[in-house]
Design an enzyme around this catalytic site. Structure first.
Site, PDB file in Angstrom:
ATOM      1  N   TRP A 154      33.088 -21.840   8.333  1.00  0.00           N
ATOM      2  CA  TRP A 154      33.716 -22.669   9.347  1.00  0.00           C
ATOM      3  C   TRP A 154      35.227 -22.365   9.283  1.00  0.00           C
ATOM      4  O   TRP A 154      35.917 -22.803   8.355  1.00  0.00           O
ATOM      5  CB  TRP A 154      33.484 -24.138   9.054  1.00  0.00           C
ATOM      6  N   ILE A 176      30.818 -16.131  11.430  1.00  0.00           N
ATOM      7  CA  ILE A 176      31.997 -16.981  11.595  1.00  0.00           C
ATOM      8  C   ILE A 176      31.681 -18.108  12.566  1.00  0.00           C
ATOM      9  O   ILE A 176      31.207 -17.862  13.686  1.00  0.00           O
ATOM     10  CB  ILE A 176      33.194 -16.176  12.143  1.00  0.00           C
ATOM     11  N   LYS A 177      31.940 -19.343  12.149  1.00  0.00           N
ATOM     12  CA  LYS A 177      31.862 -20.480  13.067  1.00  0.00           C
ATOM     13  C   LYS A 177      33.281 -20.855  13.472  1.00  0.00           C
ATOM     14  O   LYS A 177      34.146 -21.085  12.626  1.00  0.00           O
ATOM     15  CB  LYS A 177      31.176 -21.683  12.424  1.00  0.00           C
ATOM     16  N   GLN A 178      33.512 -20.941  14.787  1.00  0.00           N
ATOM     17  CA  GLN A 178      34.851 -21.232  15.280  1.00  0.00           C
ATOM     18  C   GLN A 178      34.771 -22.076  16.544  1.00  0.00           C
ATOM     19  O   GLN A 178      33.830 -21.954  17.332  1.00  0.00           O
ATOM     20  CB  GLN A 178      35.590 -19.923  15.589  1.00  0.00           C
TER      21      GLN A 178
END
Length: 347
Positions: A200, A233-235
């Site tokens: 995150w 990737i969490k964005q």
């Protein structure tokens, strides 16, 4: 289902999103697909166990073997307080209902805290890939601080049969240096044990203001996330650009705002993908908080992510703060965006 997708947005908005052509060509990116593991992860240093667990994730649920992901994240009981998170739908105080939602909605996996996963791990770890969130900002300290604290171990994740682990770094916070070191070490251990990693990549600094969702700043956070070993990737999806210019800090190049990106949401999200090592680390955007227009917002976010070259959506509050049937319908609608052959990656 296609008509349902169209009907969630105005016709003009839907057509505008589908007709947009990006500033940066898709040919420069490693795009999601059924062969993503073989094409992108296989040449890396990931061991066999990690590749097997990545395959488990990509082969599960309604989006199985498409290269796209729909993950249910429920760590808000720690991050935002259980009362605030579950008051709209108290059934989710019971961890088992989180798994019911994920399975009925056909999610690829479910990400949550140590307590939630361990409560029912023996019943569900073989039915859906589990992702243990290793650190949290518990928000019961006063005054509040932007600090992610490690509350679980890689061994606990392995013992529960987790396929992967997740963590958060608050880039821009005073504690970010320590958090990066901690997460880098945890992710290295997880890879050694054969588990994949999701980071995150959030910006947290009061001075950033509205630019916590700027494409240039979140893009750099993504690049740092890939640097410390994140497979995915969490964005948050970008809402504006020009953070470096407006805040007058850091190092930037004017071409970031002309040759690589524009103010269009698909262009800004593509810039995020570019910073994920040109898509070698898949970009999944956050579904965001719950509101009055959740279905339209989730569909819009999914279309933008897919057309930009992203890998999917990680949608929590928009789903679990609703009755089970409505939550399932929302997650299924998001998944239909990724299954729709007419919603293509922008050129």
């Amino acid at each position: 289902m296609k008509n349902n997708i169209i009907n969630t947005l105005s016709g003009d908005e839907y057509e505008a999103l589908l007709s947009h052509e990006c500033k940066l060509s898709a040919q420069s990116l490693h795009l999601p697909g059924s062969d993503f593991i073989e094409r992108v992860f296989m040449p890396s240093d990931r061991n066999i166990g990690t590749l097997v667990n990545l395959r488990r994730l990509f082969a599960h649920g309604h989006l199985a073997n498409t290269g796209y992901l729909s993950i249910l994240p429920v760590d808000q009981g720690v991050e935002h307080s259980a009362g605030a998170s579950f008051a709209p739908n108290p059934m989710y105080f019971d961890p088992e209902n989180i798994f019911r939602l994920a399975l009925e909605a056909g999610c690829n996996g479910v990400a949550s805290s140590l307590g939630v996963l361990s409560a029912v791990a023996r019943k569900y770890s073989h039915r859906i890939p589990l992702i243990l969130k290793l650190n949290h900002n518990e928000l019961l300290s006063y005054p509040n601080r932007y600090d992610q604290k490690v509350l679980a171990t890689v061994k606990q994740a392995k013992d529960m049969g987790c396929a992967g682990v997740g963590a958060t770094v608050y880039f821009g916070s005073i504690e970010s240096g320590r958090q990066m070191r901690e997460v880098s070490e945890l992710f290295s251990m997880a890879h050694d044990e054969g588990m994949f990693t999701i980071l995150w990549c959030y910006l947290r600094n009061e001075s950033f203001g509205q630019y916590t969702t700027a494409a240039d700043l979140t893009g750099q956070a993504n690049h740092l996330g890939a640097t410390i070993g994140a497979d995915i990737i969490k964005q948050k999806q970008p809402e504006r650009n020009g953070g470096y210019e407006e805040l007058n800090f850091g190092v930037y190049d004017k071409r970031m705002y002309s040759e690589l990106c524009t103010e269009h949401p698909i262009d800004m999200t593509r810039y995020q993908v570019l910073n994920c090592y040109s898509g070698r680390a898949g970009l999944i955007n956050s579904g965001g908080g719950s509101g009055k227009t959740d279905l339209a917002d989730a569909v819009r976010t999914a279309i933008i992510n897919k057309r930009a070259g992203g890998m999917g959506l990680i949608c929590g509050r928009k789903a679990f703060q609703k009755p089970l049937k409505e939550g399932v319908e929302l997650l299924r609608m998001v998944q239909e965006v990724y299954l729709d052959p007419e919603i293509t990656v922008a050129k």
